[in-house]
Design an enzyme around this catalytic site. Sequence first.
Site, PDB file in Angstrom:
ATOM      1  N   ASP A   1       3.697  -4.269   8.608  1.00  0.00           N
ATOM      2  CA  ASP A   1       2.636  -4.777   9.011  1.00  0.00           C
ATOM      3  C   ASP A   1       2.572  -5.459  10.062  1.00  0.00           C
ATOM      4  OD1 ASP A   1       1.411  -3.810   6.420  1.00  0.00           O
ATOM      5  OD2 ASP A   1       1.917  -5.834   5.248  1.00  0.00           O
TER       6      ASP A   1
ATOM      7  N   ASN B   1       5.978 -11.837   5.200  1.00  0.00           N
ATOM      8  CA  ASN B   1       5.939 -13.217   5.011  1.00  0.00           C
ATOM      9  C   ASN B   1       5.790 -13.837   3.578  1.00  0.00           C
ATOM     10  OD1 ASN B   1       3.411 -11.615   4.808  1.00  0.00           O
ATOM     11  ND2 ASN B   1       2.725 -12.371   6.769  1.00  0.00           N
TER      12      ASN B   1
ATOM     13  N   GLY C   1      -3.278  -2.183   6.591  1.00  0.00           N
ATOM     14  CA  GLY C   1      -3.586  -3.624   7.280  1.00  0.00           C
ATOM     15  C   GLY C   1      -4.682  -4.488   6.798  1.00  0.00           C
ATOM     16  N   ARG C   2      -4.463  -5.231   5.673  1.00  0.00           N
ATOM     17  CA  ARG C   2      -5.465  -5.959   4.895  1.00  0.00           C
ATOM     18  C   ARG C   2      -5.883  -7.188   5.932  1.00  0.00           C
ATOM     19  NH1 ARG C   2      -6.183  -5.755  -0.541  1.00  0.00           N
ATOM     20  NH2 ARG C   2      -6.672  -7.971  -0.902  1.00  0.00           N
TER      21      ARG C   2
END
Lengths: 404, 404
Positions: free
Chosen positions: B143, B113, B186-187
Site C-alpha cells: 500500500d 501500519n 488502495g482504500r
Amino acid sequence: MGKSKRRVVWTMSGGPTRVKNRTFVAAINEAYQHQDEIPEFWGAVNGPVGVLRGKFMDLYQISPGLLRRVAHTPGSALGSTRKKFKKGDITPEEFAKALMTHEITDYVVQGGNGSAAAAIKIKQIAQEAGYELRVYHVPKTIDNDLVGSDHTPGYGSAARYVILRTMGDDTDTHSLPGVKINVVQGRDAGWLAASSRLAREFGSDSPHLIYVPEVSFYTDKFLEDIAEIAGRYGRAVVTVAEGIRYHDGNMVASEIGGNGNGNGNGEKGKAKLAHYLEDLAQDNMGSDIRVRSDTFGYSSRTMPGVVSEQDGIEADMVGGRVIELVLAKADGQSVTLQRGSDLFGYIPVIGSISLEEIAGRTRQLDKRSIAQSGNDINATFVEYIRPLVGEIPPLGKLNLTDTI
Amino acid sequence: MGKSKRRVVWTMSGGPTRVKNRTFVAAINEAYQHQDEIPEFWGAVNGPVGVLRGKFMDLYQISPGLLRRVAHTPGSALGSTRKKFKKGDITPEEFAKALMTHEITDYVVQGGNGSAAAAIKIKQIAQEAGYELRVYHVPKTIDNDLVGSDHTPGYGSAARYVILRTMGDDTDTHSLPGVKINVVQGRDAGWLAASSRLAREFGSDSPHLIYVPEVSFYTDKFLEDIAEIAGRYGRAVVTVAEGIRYHDGNMVASEIGGNGNGNGNGEKGKAKLAHYLEDLAQDNMGSDIRVRSDTFGYSSRTMPGVVSEQDGIEADMVGGRVIELVLAKADGQSVTLQRGSDLFGYIPVIGSISLEEIAGRTRQLDKRSIAQSGNDINATFVEYIRPLVGEIPPLGKLNLTDTI
C-alpha cells in the site's frame, strides 16, 4: 483479373496474444527475403474492416527497430475486429469489391478456428464475385483448441500466466488460509484451466481442484470437494474453466445469466460465475473459512513480461512457414504445429493442413488428461505442457508443522 | 524475569507481498552472524496465533538452500493471521502468559501500519502483565502508506505488476478498441493506482485516466472524461483506486453496498465497484463501444516473476537493519526507508523511527503528484516511482493511421 504482380495482404483476427506479433514480424522478415516473388506485402488495419475501408500499411516500410519492439509486444499490432461477414457488419458484396479495387492476390488470416472459418468465407465471397484470390491461415490462440495441431502459438505464454497466478494464490493461501476460486478462460475446452496443474509440485500445492468443460459439473460434488480439501490442508485453491457445464450440457455461466456475450469475451460473465461459486462455497463452509474468487481476465493474453520462450520461438516458426505457403501458392492451407517423437526430448514440427479440416471445429482435452475423479488433471498432461510454458521458478515454502 | 539469554521471535502480520520473505531471510542471515548476542531466533507460525499456541520454528535450523528459495517466493513464509488482540480472537491475558511461558525477550513484527499499532498493543499487554518485552517493527506493505518512509518494501513490485497489467490493457484496446476500467488496491491512498501512470510513455498510451481516493469522485465528470478520451483515441484505459470517495467522504464502493469487508481485502467489493462503473460507462457510451472492467486481485501482491530488483534489494536491507535494532535493544523502533539526495541518482537510505509515530497512520499521495484536473497523475510522480519498479520493457506499437 489481368494482374500478374502479387499483392499479399496480412490480416489479424480474433483476440490478441503475447506472441501474435512475433508471428507477424517473422512473416514480414521472411517475405522481405523474397521480394522478387512477393513485391508487395500489405497489412490491413483492423482486419477485413481495413480491406473494406482501404486502410493498408506497407509492411516493408516499417523500420527494423520498430519491428523488433513490435515482435516483443503483446497484442494485435495491426488491430483486429469483432465484425463478421454479414450485412450490417461487413457486407460480402462490398468486401468482394474492395478485394478487386485493391488488386489483392493473396490474403493471409492470422487467427483461431473462427478465423479459419472466416478465411473460407472470404474465399467463397471472392469466388462468387468471380475474383481469383488465394487464402491462407496462420494460427494464434490462447485457447489451444485448433484441431490438427498439438498446440497453438499463444497458448504456452497464456498457460505460463495461469500457472504463475495459481502459484501466487498458493503462496497467498499459505500465508492467510482460505479458499480461492479462480475462473479461467475456456468456454468449450479446458486447456487453460488444465495448465494450472503445472503449478502443483507436491500434493499439498495449489491448485487442489480443477474443473473443465469436458467433465459434467455437479454443484454438490464441487462443494464436497472443496470442503474435503479445506479440511485436509486448511485451504483450497480451485481452478474453474468458464465453460463448465451441467450434465444436461448447459453452461453454468449461462444458467446463472452471466454469459449473454456471444464473443466469448464476457469478462463480467466470468465474474458472475466466480461470485456465484464463491457464494455457494462460503455458504457451505460457514464463516470460519474465508472464500474468495477471481477471474483471470484479459491479462492472461496481454500482460507483458510473461512470455514462454518456446512459445515465442514457435510463433516465429509459423510466421516463416505461412510465407512459404504463400510462395508455394498453397491456397486454402493453414499452418500446423505438431511435436516430433519424444525419443530425444521435445521437438516442434511445423506443417500445414487444409482450412476445411480446422474451420469452426474445437479440440478438447484428451480423456487421458482428466483424472477419473473429474476434479483434477493427470500427470500425462503435465508431461504434455511442460515444454510449452518455459522454465517455472520453484516455490520455497516452509513446512509450518515443523515446529520446535 | 530471571532470564538473561535473549530469545528473539519473528512474527508476520497482514497480507503477503512479493518481497516479504526476502526481508525475513535477510534478517535470519544477519542474526546468524550474531549468534553470541542472539542465541535463539524463532519464527512464530501465523503471527501472534503461533505465540499463543506455542508454534515456533527454529529459524537457525532451516537449510540455506531452502532459505534461498523462500527468499525468492512471494507470500508470508511463516504464515500470517487476520486475528486481532481482543477477546474471541487473541485474548490479551492469554497472550501475555504465552510470552512468559516461552520466555520471549524480543518480539519482531513484520507488517504495515496496522501491524505497527499491534506491536504497540503487544508491548502494552506485556507491560500490564509486568513482563519486560522489547518490540520492533519492520515494514512490508504494497500500500506504500507508512508515514516516515519515502516508500515501503513490497510497493515497488506490486506497482510493477500494476504497470505491466495496464500496459497489457493498452495493447488489448489497441488491438480491439474499447473502454477498460481497472479497479486497483488502495482504500485510503492512491499509491498503487497512481503507479499505473508509468505505463504511459506517449500521450495516447494507457492509462488515459486515473482516479485516486485523494480526489473527490464525481460520477458525471467520470463519465464525461471517459467519453472525451474515447472520442479522441477510439479507446480508453482507466485506473480507479478501490477507495475513491464522493465529495461527502463516503466511499463509492460502500455506497453501492460493495465493501462490507472490514479487512480491506474485499475482492468481491472491488468487483462490484468495477461492474458498477462499467455499467454506468456502458450506458453512457451506448452499445457502439465495448466497455469492460477488471480488478487486479491478490495477484498484485503474490504472482511470482514480477519482482522489482530494487524492491528486492531494499527488502534485504530493511531485514538486516531490524536485526541491528534488535542487537542495539532499540525497543519500540521501526525501520524506515528514505531516499538520499538525488544529485547522484537514486539512493535508498535506511533509518529508524519510533513506533508511535507510524502506528495506525496513513500517508496519502502528495498533492503535487495529482493533476489539477483530478483525473490524472503528474510527471513528478513518474520521477518518484521510476527507480522503485525496475526496468519496464518499452511497448512497440504501429501507428495505425500511417496507411498507404
